[in-house]
Design an enzyme around this catalytic site. Sequence first.
Site, PDB file in Angstrom:
ATOM      1  N   ASP A  49      31.889 -11.639  45.566  1.00 45.15           N
ATOM      2  CA  ASP A  49      30.810 -10.948  46.752  1.00 45.15           C
ATOM      3  C   ASP A  49      30.213 -11.748  47.415  1.00 45.15           C
ATOM      4  OD1 ASP A  49      28.482  -8.620  46.805  1.00 45.15           O
ATOM      5  OD2 ASP A  49      27.516 -10.459  46.946  1.00 45.15           O
ATOM      6  N   TYR A  54      26.537 -14.747  54.892  1.00 46.88           N
ATOM      7  CA  TYR A  54      26.456 -15.886  54.304  1.00 46.88           C
ATOM      8  C   TYR A  54      27.506 -17.096  55.131  1.00 46.88           C
ATOM      9  CZ  TYR A  54      25.305 -12.926  50.303  1.00 46.88           C
ATOM     10  OH  TYR A  54      24.773 -11.912  49.696  1.00 46.88           O
ATOM     11  N   LYS A  79      29.694  -7.564  53.438  1.00 44.63           N
ATOM     12  CA  LYS A  79      28.424  -6.768  53.849  1.00 44.63           C
ATOM     13  C   LYS A  79      27.984  -7.006  55.482  1.00 44.63           C
ATOM     14  CE  LYS A  79      26.292  -8.189  49.603  1.00 44.63           C
ATOM     15  NZ  LYS A  79      26.598  -9.523  49.222  1.00 44.63           N
ATOM     16  N   HIS A 112      24.043  -4.273  54.387  1.00 39.70           N
ATOM     17  CA  HIS A 112      23.287  -5.531  53.602  1.00 39.70           C
ATOM     18  C   HIS A 112      21.840  -4.903  53.343  1.00 39.70           C
ATOM     19  CE1 HIS A 112      23.660  -9.897  52.751  1.00 39.70           C
ATOM     20  NE2 HIS A 112      22.796  -9.474  51.870  1.00 39.70           N
TER      21      HIS A 112
HETATM   22  P1  NDP Z   1      21.616 -15.990  40.988  1.00 43.68           P
HETATM   23  O1  NDP Z   1      20.326 -15.256  40.179  1.00 43.68           O
HETATM   24  O2  NDP Z   1      22.956 -15.794  40.662  1.00 43.68           O
HETATM   25  O3  NDP Z   1      21.154 -17.650  40.610  1.00 43.68           O
HETATM   26  C1  NDP Z   1      21.927 -18.658  41.044  1.00 43.68           C
HETATM   27  C2  NDP Z   1      21.013 -20.052  40.812  1.00 43.68           C
HETATM   28  O4  NDP Z   1      21.304 -20.039  39.285  1.00 43.68           O
HETATM   29  C3  NDP Z   1      22.003 -21.237  41.484  1.00 43.68           C
HETATM   30  O5  NDP Z   1      21.036 -22.144  41.832  1.00 43.68           O
HETATM   31  C4  NDP Z   1      22.867 -21.884  40.339  1.00 43.68           C
HETATM   32  O6  NDP Z   1      23.069 -23.148  40.363  1.00 43.68           O
HETATM   33  C5  NDP Z   1      22.004 -21.462  38.878  1.00 43.68           C
HETATM   34  N1  NDP Z   1      22.959 -21.001  37.857  1.00 43.68           N
HETATM   35  C6  NDP Z   1      23.893 -20.212  38.010  1.00 43.68           C
HETATM   36  N2  NDP Z   1      24.558 -20.146  36.770  1.00 43.68           N
HETATM   37  C7  NDP Z   1      23.798 -20.887  35.958  1.00 43.68           C
HETATM   38  C8  NDP Z   1      23.808 -21.243  34.645  1.00 43.68           C
HETATM   39  N3  NDP Z   1      24.580 -20.778  33.786  1.00 43.68           N
HETATM   40  N4  NDP Z   1      23.026 -22.212  34.178  1.00 43.68           N
HETATM   41  C9  NDP Z   1      22.012 -22.661  34.757  1.00 43.68           C
HETATM   42  N5  NDP Z   1      21.621 -22.455  36.353  1.00 43.68           N
HETATM   43  C10 NDP Z   1      22.843 -21.421  36.697  1.00 43.68           C
HETATM   44  O7  NDP Z   1      21.135 -15.986  42.511  1.00 43.68           O
HETATM   45  P2  NDP Z   1      21.746 -15.703  43.831  1.00 43.68           P
HETATM   46  O8  NDP Z   1      20.630 -15.198  44.749  1.00 43.68           O
HETATM   47  O9  NDP Z   1      22.815 -16.154  44.519  1.00 43.68           O
HETATM   48  O10 NDP Z   1      22.359 -14.066  43.621  1.00 43.68           O
HETATM   49  C11 NDP Z   1      23.652 -14.008  43.038  1.00 43.68           C
HETATM   50  C12 NDP Z   1      24.431 -13.377  44.235  1.00 43.68           C
HETATM   51  O11 NDP Z   1      23.981 -11.704  44.615  1.00 43.68           O
HETATM   52  C13 NDP Z   1      24.585 -14.008  45.418  1.00 43.68           C
HETATM   53  O12 NDP Z   1      25.377 -15.279  45.398  1.00 43.68           O
HETATM   54  C14 NDP Z   1      24.989 -12.862  46.613  1.00 43.68           C
HETATM   55  O13 NDP Z   1      26.311 -12.807  46.336  1.00 43.68           O
HETATM   56  C15 NDP Z   1      24.340 -11.582  45.874  1.00 43.68           C
HETATM   57  N6  NDP Z   1      23.029 -11.666  46.723  1.00 43.68           N
HETATM   58  C16 NDP Z   1      22.794 -10.346  47.449  1.00 43.68           C
HETATM   59  C17 NDP Z   1      21.801 -10.138  48.126  1.00 43.68           C
HETATM   60  C18 NDP Z   1      21.373  -8.774  48.773  1.00 43.68           C
HETATM   61  O14 NDP Z   1      20.558  -8.711  49.546  1.00 43.68           O
HETATM   62  N7  NDP Z   1      22.575  -8.005  48.867  1.00 43.68           N
HETATM   63  C19 NDP Z   1      20.449 -10.985  48.135  1.00 43.68           C
HETATM   64  C20 NDP Z   1      20.832 -12.269  47.266  1.00 43.68           C
HETATM   65  C21 NDP Z   1      21.942 -12.435  46.649  1.00 43.68           C
HETATM   66  P3  NDP Z   1      24.458 -24.031  40.876  1.00 43.68           P
HETATM   67  O15 NDP Z   1      25.033 -22.892  42.162  1.00 43.68           O
HETATM   68  O16 NDP Z   1      23.722 -25.333  41.537  1.00 43.68           O
HETATM   69  O17 NDP Z   1      25.235 -23.927  39.899  1.00 43.68           O
END
Ligand code: NDP
Length: 277
Positions: A49, A54, A79, A112
């Site tokens: 995604d 991004y 998006k 988006h």
């Molecule tokens: P998430 O809820 O997926 O959290 C990501 C964070 O959690 C990062 O800091 C990552 O750290 C950490 N993390 C991931 N896995 C673990 C684990 N197993 N243990 C501990 N920490 C963990 O947040 P996002 O906001 O990135 O949401 C996911 C996706 O949703 C986005 O990447 C995007 O694709 C989408 N999105 C869509 C939006 C929209 O408006 N449509 C808005 C926001 C997000 P690290 O990377 O350092 O490992």
Amino acid sequence: MASLPLSPVLPLAGGRTIPQLGLGVYKVEDAGAADTVRVALEAGYRHVDTAALYRNEAGVGEGIRRSGVPRDELFVTTKVWNDRHGYDEALRAFDESLGRLGLDRVDLYLIHWPAPRQDRYVETWRALEAIAADGRATSIGVSNFEPHHLDRLLTRSGITPAVNQVELHPWLPQAELRAYNAAHGILTEAWSPLARGRVLGSPVLAGLAAKHGRTAAQIVLRWHLQLGNVVIPKSVTPERIRENLDVFGFVLDAGDLDSIASLASGERTGLHPDDHG
Ligand code: NDP
């Protein structure tokens, strides 16, 4: 390293399917995105995604090519951003996204945010319908749409969005929005499924993690799967990328689900859709 079991798929409107668990790449730098995506696809992910916002579509496309996974085994979402609403602008934005990805089609193209102050999302949706009609997006959908945005879209358009991607995690379980989506045949996709990692320190989750011999992140992702959400956790950390896919071999019981329900506080990590764009 050996691949993990593949995610199950869920049906989408129009007879397509979507892998229920995919990789989110918000805040993944373009330069590192190719490696992150390649690691995920090698681990067994089949769904990525991204978004024009991004600024990593080029890296995502590169990662897909480097992985060697055949295109028709992959599900790629991107998006249209808030500054490209309107029929012609959205068509141009889509062409640019495809060019950066280096693909000739995406599996899902989303608006988006509704950006209600611009009041152009119906017009933008018509562009997505045209893109779907010529097969360059296999499915089309929306993101951050509340029921009142969808009510308006549904009365003025021909195709129902296949997906509504919204903020959803244990603090914000979105029961009403999930019910609305389900009643209209729209699949709910959870963004920030781990509340950007912030929910993971919860003692309730620590207790469930100990009970199941899993991590707190795996407990939350399993909860999403059992609610029927599509879920797209983001990580750039290879061990976490694998950990987050390894959630198909255990089941939360009704008591576990009730414990997670107790975390609902209404807290958001992002803006309310009526206040964005
Ligand atoms: P998430 O809820 O997926 O959290 C990501 C964070 O959690 C990062 O800091 C990552 O750290 C950490 N993390 C991931 N896995 C673990 C684990 N197993 N243990 C501990 N920490 C963990 O947040 P996002 O906001 O990135 O949401 C996911 C996706 O949703 C986005 O990447 C995007 O694709 C989408 N999105 C869509 C939006 C929209 O408006 N449509 C808005 C926001 C997000 P690290 O990377 O350092 O490992």
